[in-house]
Design an enzyme around this catalytic site. Structure first.
Site, short mmCIF file in Angstrom:
data_model
loop_
_atom_site.label_atom_id
_atom_site.label_comp_id
_atom_site.label_asym_id
_atom_site.label_seq_id
_atom_site.Cartn_x
_atom_site.Cartn_y
_atom_site.Cartn_z
N HIS A 158 -8.66 5.20 2.69
CA HIS A 158 -7.95 3.90 1.96
C HIS A 158 -7.44 4.29 0.99
CE1 HIS A 158 -7.82 -0.44 1.54
NE2 HIS A 158 -7.91 -0.01 0.28
N ASP A 184 -5.49 3.06 -2.39
CA ASP A 184 -5.12 2.03 -3.32
C ASP A 184 -3.63 2.25 -4.07
OD1 ASP A 184 -6.98 -0.01 -2.46
OD2 ASP A 184 -8.46 1.36 -3.23
N HIS A 236 -2.93 0.53 0.95
CA HIS A 236 -3.28 -0.91 0.65
C HIS A 236 -2.19 -0.98 -0.68
CE1 HIS A 236 -6.06 -4.00 -1.47
NE2 HIS A 236 -4.93 -4.45 -1.05
N MET A 280 -0.81 -2.91 -3.42
CA MET A 280 -0.96 -3.98 -4.30
C MET A 280 0.27 -3.73 -5.33
SD MET A 280 -5.03 -3.33 -4.81
CE MET A 280 -5.06 -1.90 -4.34
N ASP A 290 -12.78 -5.58 1.53
CA ASP A 290 -12.47 -4.46 0.33
C ASP A 290 -13.06 -5.19 -0.87
OD1 ASP A 290 -11.55 -2.71 -1.11
OD2 ASP A 290 -9.29 -3.10 -0.66
N MET A 292 -9.83 -9.55 0.72
CA MET A 292 -10.39 -9.03 -0.55
C MET A 292 -11.63 -9.66 -0.95
SD MET A 292 -8.27 -6.68 -1.10
CE MET A 292 -9.00 -6.29 -2.82
N SER A 341 -12.41 4.39 0.00
CA SER A 341 -11.26 4.17 -0.87
C SER A 341 -11.38 5.45 -2.04
CB SER A 341 -11.43 2.84 -1.53
OG SER A 341 -10.50 2.92 -2.80
N MET A 355 -1.51 0.68 -6.97
CA MET A 355 -1.21 -0.26 -7.69
C MET A 355 -0.15 -0.13 -8.98
SD MET A 355 -5.30 -0.75 -8.95
CE MET A 355 -6.51 -0.65 -7.69
N GLY A 409 -15.41 2.20 -2.13
CA GLY A 409 -14.82 3.14 -3.29
C GLY A 409 -16.15 3.81 -3.70
C1 DX5 Z 1 -9.48 -2.99 -5.48
C2 DX5 Z 1 -9.27 -1.89 -4.36
C3 DX5 Z 1 -10.38 -1.54 -3.52
C4 DX5 Z 1 -11.46 -0.72 -4.44
C5 DX5 Z 1 -12.73 -1.06 -3.95
O1 DX5 Z 1 -8.35 -3.47 -5.72
O2 DX5 Z 1 -8.40 -2.73 -3.30
O3 DX5 Z 1 -9.88 -0.69 -2.40
O4 DX5 Z 1 -11.08 0.58 -4.28
O5 DX5 Z 1 -13.63 -0.50 -4.73
P1 DX5 Z 1 -15.25 -0.58 -4.71
O6 DX5 Z 1 -15.53 -0.29 -3.29
O7 DX5 Z 1 -15.63 0.12 -5.86
O8 DX5 Z 1 -15.48 -2.08 -4.97
ZN ZN Z 2 -7.93 -1.69 -1.48
#
Ligand code: DX5
Ligand code: ZN
Length: 226
Positions: free
Chosen positions: A35, A37, A68, A70, A177, A139, A10, A39, A199
């Site tokens: 990946h 993210d 992804h 969000m 994730d 998640m 990520s 947001m 990530g």
């Molecule tokens: C969280 C994201 C993840 C995030 C995971 O809302 O969807 O993809 O980057 O981060 P780590 O691996 O650090 O938990």
């Molecule tokens: Zn994600």
């Protein structure tokens, strides 16, 4: 048990001033997907990146872009993200009253569709959309931030989704994730996941991206062999 595992770093934990380099490093190190993210500050309490970053990544990597979303009402943006270069668009049913229709729209754009389930959302949300799902993103933290602690109670949901996919003979990716590390990989693999989003454990690793990806793969293979 299916032994292939896909690793999806990520970019949320990458150094955004060196994003292209970081993603290329992950590609060379054997990452399977990137990946991304997205947001919006509404569906989740944080704002990250959007269309221009997806388009920029498309130009620097051949790996599939696993985007992804969000964001609230993702249907408004699926066409733009497909055109920017997303290969997989994952939406949250909690964010879209008509997510069945949005999954159809994603397929009509010629790309793969995913459904992501928040920790508080039941796997039963998948039941009537299963034919439209190429990826299920479970998640294992509440979405919005990297670096959070893995929620072990969600392992039951991973097992339930694995059962649903196997029963339906549906070869969708089962991705997890949030809080994925060498410590939690054996748990999620044993529960039936085959795709690991990470990530902090990749881009935040002191030992560097390549060693971090190798360590996740070793942890996954070790779990298959147990
Ligand atoms: C969280 C994201 C993840 C995030 C995971 O809302 O969807 O993809 O980057 O981060 P780590 O691996 O650090 O938990
Ligand atoms: Zn994600």
């Amino acid at each position: 048990m299916e032994r292939t595992v896909y690793i999806a770093p990520s970019i949320l934990a990458a150094d955004f001033s060196r994003l292209g380099e970081h993603v290329r490093e992950a590609e060379v190190a054997g990452a399977d997907l990137i990946h991304v993210d997205v947001m919006d500050g509404r569906f989740v309490p944080n704002i990250s990146v959007g269309l221009p970053v997806v388009a920029a990544l498309r130009a620097v990597t051949r790996l599939p872009l696993d985007v992804h979303l969000m964001i609230a009402e993702p249907a408004r943006y699926v066409e733009a993200f497909a055109h920017a270069g997303a290969d997989i668009l994952t939406i949250h049913p909690e964010a879209d009253v008509h997510f069945h229709r949005t999954l159809q729209q994603i397929h009509a754009l010629g790309i793969r569709a995913g459904v992501s389930l928040n920790p508080g959302t039941s796997e039963t949300a998948l039941r009537y959309v299963l034919p439209l799902v190429d990826l299920v993103l479970v998640m294992t933290v509440n979405p919005g931030f990297g670096g959070q602690n893995f929620l072990p109670e969600i392992l039951d949901k991973v097992r339930a989704v694995r059962y649903m996919l196997d029963e339906a003979k549906k070869p969708a990716l089962l991705s997890v994730d949030g809080g994925i590390t060498v410590g939690t990989v054996p748990l999620v693999i044993a529960a039936g996941a085959n795709t690991l989003v990470a990530g902090s454990a990749v881009f935040g690793a002191a030992e560097g991206v390549a060693s971090a990806i190798a360590a996740l793969r070793v942890a996954a293979v070790g779990a298959f062999e147990r």
